[in-house]
Design a protein around this motif. Structure first.
Motif, PDB file in Angstrom:
ATOM      1  N   ILE A 101      12.359   0.129   2.412  1.00  0.00           N
ATOM      2  CA  ILE A 101      12.327  -1.118   1.643  1.00  0.00           C
ATOM      3  C   ILE A 101      13.112  -2.168   2.423  1.00  0.00           C
ATOM      4  O   ILE A 101      14.200  -1.894   2.927  1.00  0.00           O
ATOM      5  CB  ILE A 101      12.957  -0.936   0.252  1.00  0.00           C
ATOM      6  N   GLY A 102      12.552  -3.364   2.511  1.00  0.00           N
ATOM      7  CA  GLY A 102      13.235  -4.464   3.172  1.00  0.00           C
ATOM      8  C   GLY A 102      13.655  -5.535   2.189  1.00  0.00           C
ATOM      9  O   GLY A 102      13.161  -5.599   1.062  1.00  0.00           O
ATOM     10  N   MET A 103      14.579  -6.374   2.616  1.00  0.00           N
ATOM     11  CA  MET A 103      14.981  -7.536   1.831  1.00  0.00           C
ATOM     12  C   MET A 103      15.760  -8.478   2.746  1.00  0.00           C
ATOM     13  O   MET A 103      16.243  -8.069   3.809  1.00  0.00           O
ATOM     14  CB  MET A 103      15.843  -7.135   0.635  1.00  0.00           C
TER      15      MET A 103
ATOM     16  N   ARG B 127      15.332  -1.649  -7.628  1.00  0.00           N
ATOM     17  CA  ARG B 127      15.339  -0.772  -6.446  1.00  0.00           C
ATOM     18  C   ARG B 127      14.717   0.580  -6.767  1.00  0.00           C
ATOM     19  O   ARG B 127      13.850   1.077  -6.034  1.00  0.00           O
ATOM     20  CB  ARG B 127      16.776  -0.583  -5.944  1.00  0.00           C
ATOM     21  N   ASP B 128      15.155   1.175  -7.863  1.00  0.00           N
ATOM     22  CA  ASP B 128      14.662   2.512  -8.210  1.00  0.00           C
ATOM     23  C   ASP B 128      13.184   2.488  -8.596  1.00  0.00           C
ATOM     24  O   ASP B 128      12.435   3.419  -8.286  1.00  0.00           O
ATOM     25  CB  ASP B 128      15.509   3.091  -9.345  1.00  0.00           C
ATOM     26  N   LEU B 129      12.763   1.417  -9.272  1.00  0.00           N
ATOM     27  CA  LEU B 129      11.354   1.273  -9.612  1.00  0.00           C
ATOM     28  C   LEU B 129      10.512   1.186  -8.348  1.00  0.00           C
ATOM     29  O   LEU B 129       9.456   1.827  -8.242  1.00  0.00           O
ATOM     30  CB  LEU B 129      11.142   0.014 -10.461  1.00  0.00           C
ATOM     31  N   LEU B 130      10.978   0.410  -7.365  1.00  0.00           N
ATOM     32  CA  LEU B 130      10.210   0.247  -6.135  1.00  0.00           C
ATOM     33  C   LEU B 130      10.151   1.549  -5.346  1.00  0.00           C
ATOM     34  O   LEU B 130       9.094   1.889  -4.793  1.00  0.00           O
ATOM     35  CB  LEU B 130      10.823  -0.870  -5.274  1.00  0.00           C
ATOM     36  N   VAL B 131      11.246   2.281  -5.303  1.00  0.00           N
ATOM     37  CA  VAL B 131      11.222   3.593  -4.647  1.00  0.00           C
ATOM     38  C   VAL B 131      10.122   4.457  -5.257  1.00  0.00           C
ATOM     39  O   VAL B 131       9.375   5.142  -4.550  1.00  0.00           O
ATOM     40  CB  VAL B 131      12.596   4.300  -4.766  1.00  0.00           C
ATOM     41  N   GLY B 132       9.978   4.374  -6.571  1.00  0.00           N
ATOM     42  CA  GLY B 132       8.955   5.144  -7.266  1.00  0.00           C
ATOM     43  C   GLY B 132       7.537   4.658  -7.005  1.00  0.00           C
ATOM     44  O   GLY B 132       6.578   5.418  -7.183  1.00  0.00           O
ATOM     45  N   ARG B 133       7.382   3.404  -6.611  1.00  0.00           N
ATOM     46  CA  ARG B 133       6.056   2.844  -6.306  1.00  0.00           C
ATOM     47  C   ARG B 133       5.597   3.200  -4.894  1.00  0.00           C
ATOM     48  O   ARG B 133       4.430   2.999  -4.559  1.00  0.00           O
ATOM     49  CB  ARG B 133       6.070   1.315  -6.444  1.00  0.00           C
TER      50      ARG B 133
ATOM     51  N   ASP C 264       0.808  -1.225   0.000  1.00  0.00           N
ATOM     52  CA  ASP C 264       0.000   0.000   0.000  1.00  0.00           C
ATOM     53  C   ASP C 264       0.841   1.275   0.000  1.00  0.00           C
ATOM     54  O   ASP C 264       0.434   2.303   0.546  1.00  0.00           O
ATOM     55  CB  ASP C 264      -0.959   0.020   1.199  1.00  0.00           C
ATOM     56  N   GLY C 265       2.006   1.203  -0.614  1.00  0.00           N
ATOM     57  CA  GLY C 265       2.858   2.384  -0.711  1.00  0.00           C
ATOM     58  C   GLY C 265       3.576   2.752   0.564  1.00  0.00           C
ATOM     59  O   GLY C 265       4.406   3.657   0.574  1.00  0.00           O
ATOM     60  N   GLN C 266       3.280   2.026   1.660  1.00  0.00           N
ATOM     61  CA  GLN C 266       3.861   2.349   2.966  1.00  0.00           C
ATOM     62  C   GLN C 266       5.216   1.687   3.185  1.00  0.00           C
ATOM     63  O   GLN C 266       6.051   2.186   3.944  1.00  0.00           O
ATOM     64  CB  GLN C 266       2.909   1.897   4.086  1.00  0.00           C
ATOM     65  N   PHE C 267       5.413   0.545   2.523  1.00  0.00           N
ATOM     66  CA  PHE C 267       6.618  -0.250   2.740  1.00  0.00           C
ATOM     67  C   PHE C 267       6.836  -1.120   1.513  1.00  0.00           C
ATOM     68  O   PHE C 267       5.876  -1.589   0.888  1.00  0.00           O
ATOM     69  CB  PHE C 267       6.434  -1.127   3.992  1.00  0.00           C
ATOM     70  N   GLY C 268       8.086  -1.333   1.163  1.00  0.00           N
ATOM     71  CA  GLY C 268       8.401  -2.163   0.008  1.00  0.00           C
ATOM     72  C   GLY C 268       9.257  -3.355   0.406  1.00  0.00           C
ATOM     73  O   GLY C 268       9.915  -3.338   1.452  1.00  0.00           O
TER      74      GLY C 268
END
Length: 287
Positions: free
Chosen positions: A108-110, A95-101, A66-70
């Motif tokens: 962002i976690g991994m 990474r950059d795409l997810l930052v934009g989402r 929901d845009g709060q966490f990736g």
């Protein structure tokens, strides 16, 4: 050699995600046959990769909660295309795409394997804690009468408990994860209060527990025993955050053997989570 510059990031369809999970199986990551169905329902816009002549050659997840966490996971380059810089390009684009989402400033976690952690750190991720996978055979054993199967009426309560441990609302994931085929879900309750819950599912080899969340060591042990009892004679895997001393003591007490480790890493400010309640993380793929 491939011309790296010619590779363009493309969104994966459901069959592409299925292929990616199939690769994970070949890599020994031991996913379940139905994992990709839950992954897809969680975020159908969250999977990207590179294609060469309409064949998928590399991919990974870029999940938005929901845009709060990736969360970034399932990062795989097909073995016959490794060593050409494809993975590096794909990882940074993802990474950059997810930052934009995500909303501005969202973390962002991994979960990064040991060999790749220096690369991920160069990309802005920092290690929060180590996760270690442990294995033992399931066996029948007596469990507390406070343990019972999770029903649909428990969902809202479990969502609140999950929020404490995951840090963000993941309703779309959890409602499907609790019902994944060839799985069992248990809760430990006192009256109307849920004090912990666990899910164990069939995977390629044996069974995997995740999550295992509990208020304290005693409750975690009863949930672990319930999971072990449900997979009698089969290998059972649990991924523990080693910062939780109770989780470390649990696998030692039951003589589970170490398999391998990752590290939970974050880009941006780590979420506020109840680490003392996390005895088993949910997945390395989606958090």
């Amino acid at each position: 050699m491939i011309n790296i510059e010619s590779l363009a990031l493309k969104k994966l369809n459901k069959s592409g995600l299925s292929a990616l999970v199939g690769w994970a199986k070949e890599e020994g990551w031991n996913p379940g046959a139905n994992d990709f169905e839950v992954f897809w329902k969680t975020d159908p816009d969250g999977y990207y990769g590179f294609y060469l002549e309409n064949e998928l050659i590399a991919g990974g997840a870029v999940i938005s909660y929901d845009g709060q966490f990736g969360f970034m996971g399932l990062f795989i380059v097909r073995p016959d295309f490794r060593g050409q810089g494809i993975g590096k390009k794909l990882w940074y684009l993802r990474r950059d795409l997810l930052v934009g989402r995500l909303k501005t400033g969202a973390a962002i976690g991994m979960d990064g394997v040991v060999d790749m952690q220096p690369f991920y750190e160069k990309g802005g991720f920092n290690i929060a804690f180590r996760d270690e996978r442990y294995e033992r055979l399931g066996q029948k054993m007596a469990v507390s009468t406070a343990i019972s199967a999770i029903g649909t009426e428990d969902f809202e309560t479990l969502l609140d408990y999950d929020l404490e441990c995951f840090g963000y609302d993941r309703k779309a994931f959890l409602k499907n994860w609790l019902l994944i085929p060839y799985s069992k879900a248990f809760k430990f309750s006192v009256g109307n209060l849920v004090k912990g819950f666990a899910v164990i599912r069939k995977v390629n080899t044996g069974y995997k527990i995740g999550p295992l969340f509990a208020d304290n060591d005693e409750i975690a042990e009863e949930l672990y025993k319930a999971c072990l009892s449900s997979a009698n004679g089969q290998p059972v895997y649990l991924d523990i955050p080693v910062v939780n001393g109770g989780a470390v003591d649990l696998v030692k007490k039951y003589k589970a053997k170490y398999v391998f480790e990752c590290a939970r890493m974050y880009y941006g400010k780590p979420p506020e989570i109840a680490l003392d309640k996390i005895y088993g993380i949910t997945t390395f793929e989606l958090g």
